[in-house]
Motif scaffolding. Sequence first.
Motif, short mmCIF file in Angstrom:
data_model
loop_
_atom_site.label_atom_id
_atom_site.label_comp_id
_atom_site.label_asym_id
_atom_site.label_seq_id
_atom_site.Cartn_x
_atom_site.Cartn_y
_atom_site.Cartn_z
N VAL A 1 40.34 40.46 43.65
CA VAL A 1 41.74 40.13 43.94
C VAL A 1 41.83 38.78 44.67
O VAL A 1 42.74 38.00 44.44
N TYR A 2 40.85 38.51 45.52
CA TYR A 2 40.80 37.22 46.21
C TYR A 2 40.73 36.08 45.18
O TYR A 2 41.48 35.11 45.27
N ALA A 3 39.85 36.21 44.20
CA ALA A 3 39.71 35.17 43.18
C ALA A 3 41.02 35.02 42.40
O ALA A 3 41.46 33.89 42.14
N ALA A 4 41.65 36.14 42.05
CA ALA A 4 42.93 36.09 41.34
C ALA A 4 44.02 35.48 42.21
O ALA A 4 44.86 34.72 41.72
N LEU A 5 44.00 35.80 43.51
CA LEU A 5 45.00 35.26 44.44
C LEU A 5 44.87 33.75 44.55
O LEU A 5 45.86 33.03 44.50
N VAL A 6 43.65 33.26 44.69
CA VAL A 6 43.43 31.81 44.78
C VAL A 6 43.93 31.13 43.51
O VAL A 6 44.63 30.12 43.56
N GLU A 7 43.60 31.72 42.37
CA GLU A 7 44.03 31.15 41.09
C GLU A 7 45.57 31.16 40.97
O GLU A 7 46.17 30.16 40.58
N ALA A 8 46.19 32.28 41.31
CA ALA A 8 47.65 32.39 41.23
C ALA A 8 48.33 31.45 42.22
O ALA A 8 49.35 30.83 41.90
N ARG A 9 47.76 31.34 43.41
CA ARG A 9 48.31 30.44 44.42
C ARG A 9 48.26 29.00 43.92
O ARG A 9 49.23 28.26 44.01
#
Length: 102
Positions: A24-32
Amino acid sequence: EAPATEAAADEAVSDETWKDIQDVYAALVEARNATVEAYNDDAVQADADIENALTTADDLIKQVGDINREDVSEADAVDLLEAMVSINDIFKASLDAMQPAG
């Protein structure tokens, strides 16, 4: 005897939760980053909710970057995971709502 919830609060982070945090961290960074890019390109309209989500995402990203698995309980890790998922959902909704250019 301690209540089950108290015992759970002191449990070490499970492998599953730790993996979920990483994913989720990786997805959050990408989405951010996608949201910031869209925001800077005026593809996403300036909005207080987006601004708040970006600020919260930055805080969560820093928080995850600063923790070690051994330093966080399962309960705290689940709270962090839920917060990241919530912010990710805001970014996804804003990106999904963008109208294609042209």
